[in-house]
Design a protein around this motif. Structure first.
Motif, PDB file in Angstrom:
ATOM      1  N   ILE A  80       5.224  12.494   3.409  1.00  0.00           N
ATOM      2  CA  ILE A  80       3.971  13.150   3.627  1.00  0.00           C
ATOM      3  C   ILE A  80       3.313  13.067   4.859  1.00  0.00           C
ATOM      4  O   ILE A  80       2.809  14.295   5.380  1.00  0.00           O
ATOM      5  N   GLU A 111       0.847  -1.232  -0.099  1.00  0.00           N
ATOM      6  CA  GLU A 111      -0.081  -0.019  -0.018  1.00  0.00           C
ATOM      7  C   GLU A 111       0.802   1.016  -0.077  1.00  0.00           C
ATOM      8  O   GLU A 111       0.439   2.184   0.617  1.00  0.00           O
ATOM      9  N   LEU A 112       2.205   1.197  -0.708  1.00  0.00           N
ATOM     10  CA  LEU A 112       2.760   2.576  -0.983  1.00  0.00           C
ATOM     11  C   LEU A 112       1.658   3.330  -1.862  1.00  0.00           C
ATOM     12  O   LEU A 112       0.941   2.806  -2.658  1.00  0.00           O
ATOM     13  N   PHE A 113       1.788   4.770  -2.005  1.00  0.00           N
ATOM     14  CA  PHE A 113       1.278   5.626  -2.637  1.00  0.00           C
ATOM     15  C   PHE A 113       1.731   5.603  -4.040  1.00  0.00           C
ATOM     16  O   PHE A 113       2.690   6.177  -4.242  1.00  0.00           O
ATOM     17  N   PRO A 114       1.085   4.913  -5.085  1.00  0.00           N
ATOM     18  CA  PRO A 114       1.692   4.805  -6.454  1.00  0.00           C
ATOM     19  C   PRO A 114       2.075   6.276  -7.020  1.00  0.00           C
ATOM     20  O   PRO A 114       2.848   6.319  -8.020  1.00  0.00           O
ATOM     21  N   HIS A 115       1.106   7.117  -6.758  1.00  0.00           N
ATOM     22  CA  HIS A 115       1.209   8.547  -7.467  1.00  0.00           C
ATOM     23  C   HIS A 115       2.320   9.424  -6.785  1.00  0.00           C
ATOM     24  O   HIS A 115       2.487  10.753  -7.318  1.00  0.00           O
ATOM     25  N   MET A 116       3.213   9.039  -5.808  1.00  0.00           N
ATOM     26  CA  MET A 116       4.065   9.741  -5.281  1.00  0.00           C
ATOM     27  C   MET A 116       5.436   8.870  -5.255  1.00  0.00           C
ATOM     28  O   MET A 116       5.505   7.725  -5.429  1.00  0.00           O
TER      29      MET A 116
END
Lengths: 225, 242
Positions: free
Chosen positions: B100, B87-92
């Motif tokens: 963040i 669940e890493l944030f793919p857009h960052m």
């Protein structure tokens, strides 16, 4: 056989360009405001607070169930006099452009909210859980983690909706506002060359919208790749 | 540090947690194991309030999780959690994944957050990947980033929800190595896992769950040497024979 005469077009181009600027202006404002307000509505719709969710559902349901041209007319009849009263403007102030922008933004927000709602639901629940687990509030998780991904997933649909919106701006002719379509109509009417002017206007809409659709398809392929 | 008292939870008729009680002291590493569907993941998600529960009491570092009015966001900022699917944030970028929450939740300055993030990436051996997006990393690398992301908030304890289950076998050890390092540094950890080698190496106690209940809880050596219940014995024979 009808005798085509295209000679009134070249001289009318500057006037038509003014009209095109009105059409593009309404489109730009309605897309920006519509996506912003539509996103707020989508988030409200998915809120656990029942009253908030019901309000958003009611708003979307209402605007999706009435014809756009009627909404435009309501706004032309109501908003200008309302704004004049509130802002104490003179009757000479032309508020038709402003009311058209407001009307389109509010109307399109209903459609954009449905797109954004699907977008929000397309982001996996685990992403929200991870954001919450990092101590973000539900709104922070929505803003920093879910919405950017929802927006990216839905970008092709949002742009396609913008193309439809651009075509729909021609409906402002009901207020005699000279958008591109209105300008073409006026010139054609003046010169007795309505058929030619409307064919020309149609060709311009066709070329612009086809080109934009083609660009969206390219983008979609790149986003999906 | 963590106290779970008599917690019940059900989805409609189905009881997913029943009478669960367990205590975790500061610096302890607890491994939670059991067959799939036994409620392990649900239990640790109750600990940081990601899953609501109906009855019982959970207290984490003095904060009562289930009580109305508890600021869950503030609590979660102090409890790290690592997920099965990373669940890493793919857009960052990787670095932004780590900064963040430091900036938005803890209010740290960007420079301070960045310094902390780079130090942690160093610790998990991924500093040179700071400017990549998560999709460019292998599963094992992503999970190490996820661990670093949690650590960036200086949590008082860490929860791991099957952190190696979604990984290819050759990547499991790089993640376990990071976790062993954490445990040796004295981090309080609750780990849901089937990695019994990891349990033997660092766990102080093992909790065995079945059908929503904690069937057995024992010091690690004891659990492996002589499990008290048949269920645990059967489970161990299945996971250890391969």
């Amino acid at each position: 056989m009808y005798d085509f005469d295209w000679s009134s077009i070249p001289g009318a181009l500057p006037f038509l360009w003014q009209g095109m600027k009105v059409s593009l202006g309404i489109t730009a404002v309605a897309v920006a405001a519509g996506i912003a307000w539509g996103t707020v509505l989508a988030v409200m719709r998915l809120s656990p607070a029942r009253a908030v969710s019901l309000f958003a559902a009611g708003y979307v349901g209402l605007f999706r169930s009435v014809p756009l041209v009627m909404v435009l007319l309501w706004f032309f009849l109501i908003v200008p006099s309302l704004l004049r009263d509130v802002l104490r403007l003179s009757h000479a102030t032309d508020l038709r452009l402003a009311s058209a922008m407001v009307a389109f933004a509010l109307f399109e927000a209903a459609y954009y909210s449905e797109i954004m709602r699907a977008g929000i639901q397309s982001v996996s629940k685990g992403q929200r859980a991870a954001a919450l687990a990092l101590g973000m509030t539900p709104l922070q998780a929505m803003w920093h983690v879910v919405l950017p991904q929802a927006f990216r997933n839905m970008l092709p649909l949002l742009l396609t909706q913008a193309i439809i919106l651009f075509q729909d701006t021609s409906l402002v002719y009901v207020s005699a506002l000279a958008d591109f379509f209105g300008a073409a109509y006026k010139v054609g009417d003046r010169d007795g060359r309505l058929v030619e002017m409307l064919l020309f206007a149609g060709a311009v809409y066709f070329v612009l919208c086809s080109a934009a659709s083609w660009a969206v398809r390219l983008l979609r392929r790149r986003v999906l790749a | 540090m963590i106290s779970v008292r008599d917690v019940y939870k059900s989805y409609g008729e189905v009881e997913v947690l029943a009478a669960c009680s367990v205590d975790v002291r500061k610096g302890e590493v607890i491994v939670v194991c059991g067959p799939s569907g036994s409620g392990k993941s649900t239990l640790i998600k109750c600990i940081n309030g990601l899953e609501p529960f109906e009855r019982g009491q959970i207290v984490v570092d003095g904060v009562e999780v289930g009580r109305r009015g508890t600021n869950l966001s503030r609590l979660r900022a102090r409890v790290g959690m690592v997920f099965q699917q990373f669940e890493l944030f793919p857009h960052m970028k990787v670095i932004d994944n780590l900064t963040i929450a430091q900036v938005k939740v803890l209010g740290r300055s960007r420079e301070e957050a960045r310094r902390k993030a780079l130090a942690l990436l160093d610790r998990v051996g991924l500093r040179e990947h700071a400017d990549k997006h998560p999709g460019q990393l292998s599963g094992g690398q992503q999970q190490r980033v996820a661990i670093a992301r949690s650590l960036a908030l200086d949590p008082v304890c860490m929860l791991f929800d099957e952190p190696t289950s979604a990984l290819d076998p050759e990547m499991i050890n790089e993640v376990l190595d990071v976790m062993v390092g954490l445990a040796r540094d004295g981090m309080t950890m609750v780990v849901v896992t089937h990695e019994m080698g990891f349990a033997r190496k660092v766990a102080s106690r093992v909790v065995f769950m079945d059908q929503g209940r904690i069937v057995e809880e024992a010091p690690t050596a004891e659990f492996f040497a002589q499990p008290r219940t048949d269920r645990a014995r059967q489970f161990l024979s299945k996971v250890l024979h391969h």
